[in-house]
Design an enzyme around this catalytic site. Sequence first.
Site, PDB file in Angstrom:
ATOM      1  NE  ARG A   1      -5.640   1.039  91.361  1.00 34.39           N
ATOM      2  CZ  ARG A   1      -6.151   0.770  90.148  1.00 34.39           C
ATOM      3  NH1 ARG A   1      -7.165  -0.068  90.006  1.00 34.39           N
ATOM      4  NH2 ARG A   1      -5.643   1.327  89.078  1.00 34.39           N
ATOM      5  CB  VAL A   2       0.983  -1.012  92.354  1.00 30.81           C
ATOM      6  CG1 VAL A   2       0.991  -2.254  93.221  1.00 30.81           C
ATOM      7  CG2 VAL A   2       0.446  -1.318  90.956  1.00 30.81           C
ATOM      8  CG  ASP A   3      -2.720   2.845  89.951  1.00 31.29           C
ATOM      9  OD1 ASP A   3      -3.211   2.753  91.096  1.00 31.29           O
ATOM     10  OD2 ASP A   3      -3.362   2.600  88.918  1.00 31.29           O
ATOM     11  CG  ASP A   4       0.422   8.109  91.972  1.00 32.06           C
ATOM     12  OD1 ASP A   4       0.791   7.666  93.075  1.00 32.06           O
ATOM     13  OD2 ASP A   4       1.199   8.532  91.104  1.00 32.06           O
TER      14      ASP A   4
END
Length: 702
Positions: free
Chosen positions: A566-569
Amino acid sequence: MKAPTLLVLLSSPLSLAFLVAPVPRTALIRRAAARLSVPRMDDTDTMPVPEAFLASRQTYIKDFDEYKTMYERSIRDPEGFWGEIAKQFHWEVPFTKVVDFNFKSTNGKIFSRWFEGGKTNICYNALDRHVKAGHGGQIAMYHESNEEGEELPSWTYAQMLAEVEKMGSWLLAQGVKPGDKVSIFMPMVPQLPIAMLACARIGAVHSVVFGGFSAEALANRLVDAQSTVVITADGVMRGTKPVKLFETVAAAAALCSSSMPIAKVLILQRLGPDKLKLELEKGRDVWWHEALSAADPSCAVEWMGAEDPLFVLYTSGSTGKPKGVVHTTGGYMVYAATTSKYIFDLKPEDTFFCTADCGWITGHTYVTYGPMLNRAKQLVFEGVPSYPDAGRLWRAVDKYEVTQIYTAPTAIRSLMKVGDTPVTSTSRKSLKLLGSVGEPINPEAWRWYHKVVGDGRCPIVDTWWQTETGGIMITPLPTKGFGEKPGCASLPFFGVQPVLLTSEGVELEGAAEGLLALKGPWPSAIRAVLGDYERFRNTYFPIDGYYMTGDGARRDEDGYIWITGRVDDVINTSGHRIGTAEVESAMVLHPKVAEAAVVGYPHPIKGEGIYVYVTVKQGVEQTEELLKELNLQCRKEIGAFATPDVVHWAPALPKTRSGKIMRRILRKIAAGQISQEDLGDTSTLAEPGVVDILIQSAPNNI
Ligand code: PRX
């Protein structure tokens, strides 16, 4: 200052009961680094699909060239490709247009529509179609109890249909109408897909909530979906622990009572009064067996428009509360069936075993719908892989002669840890194919799965997809000439166009690393976030022309795609998606907590663990007692699977001058990357000294 404390989650849905706690964090990270080697670009020891597999069956797709030809056609001529496949199903009213879409918010509303004008019913296609064709006597589901040796009835397609019809009639009698939401909070037993199919039969929209969620989390989902009818069970044993589902439903109903009273709760008796006595509320709570024995045994099919909603499934995002992902009828049906058929080479004589719970998307698509649309036999297992011991899954494989098993890397890693004997003491000769889903599979786990579980004769399909994609998007295919790379999700399925973008939205060519996006529509794409178009558009379509996945990926010289995470939170722990914001909100609800920040860190079994930085209010002591309370807080607000693995008492958090927490730094410290070089630029911090304090208070340096 007290050292952060490590808590190893023992209550994950995969119940990793043989983990030992506590383990020093440094050791964990070292082990994580050793085991979780991120797939390297040079790790390209491509392996062919094993000869033994190819010799044992005639695969639907003849060879790699046929895959290429079919793929190219699916992109060049989606109308022809999907139109022909869709016609293999029953349509009460034929569709008039295969696909229409807009992925550019500058062009107006985002939408995708498939098989417009058509009317069908997924329950009819999964059950009635097979029974009418004379296959009613075929086994649809075997039911393996939590207690090894307890024999439970299996279900034929005709028996499932009969139960679905009764439940459909009962739902109608409660006043449930097409489009109404029905919530399902059940254990992983055949009656769970039965409840889903019954909703689909009458056009009700099911909202399955994973049985591990807390009453608060369930209540939020009931209210968001405006769902006043709930289907549940008294409880179920998972390993040595009872999961008291009805109790949670009753508590959730109490929480909703002022805003939205729950009208009916239908309760399957799985444990019975000897094991679990329930306090029923008169008029609201009814037993499944009593209600259904009195229900009309015939229930007409409601013919649904192809774009009518089929289900809502809540999933976590990087911000705010979980989103209700909406999937519709026609496109989802066609895609669930087609991916099941080709990716698992699934035939009616096969016995498929997906270990996922129907509370997640994998159980929706690859238990309830995909295998049943293909008239396969299935094994449904209500227990956990580690109970009574690590050989459980493999003995179940032998008992039911399972041909394909589909599970998560977390389960594979946790079983691998126990050693080979529990596997090698079973035969597994029925197994033809192995599947992996939910998180990146590290090459070591891939090789163990291949060599020890599959005896080197089964291909592995490492399938990448998401709740929002509805079905598998990137995967190897089990066919002649398809080169498999350990730890690599490989190539797109039919109709899927993965691209890598820069953060400015520029498409990268050739071997590259970037943000993974999908260009163009596919039949089972998310249609909406329930009740929130803005969120749907902003989350998934911030860049014109693309669906943004939230994952990063690399493409190698062969065009193979390696998912990097994942590149998000969003944390992917044991294959479960948890928004860091959700855990943070749970933490700050505690009156002694001033602030909390949550990040993921490499965990040797779970892929990612939950690492919580907690700043307490002035004068509050950082005690073991408080730690327990914080864990309880997470269990109460979300569920046991969201319990933190590490709590780090943080005197302060690193913030920019505008007050934004710099998570990049928190992630690095959590992963033990603490050199100045690792940490990168810290000059924009309001108080750069905070970083040192955090490093000092981390266990590595104590
Ligand atoms: O990060 C990716 C990871 O799981 C996320 C989707 O989670 P969820 O919606 O809960 O669905 C899980 C089951 C489909 C993705 O954004 N993921 C899923 N499969 C893989 C994966 N990461 C790497 N490799 C996979 N095979």
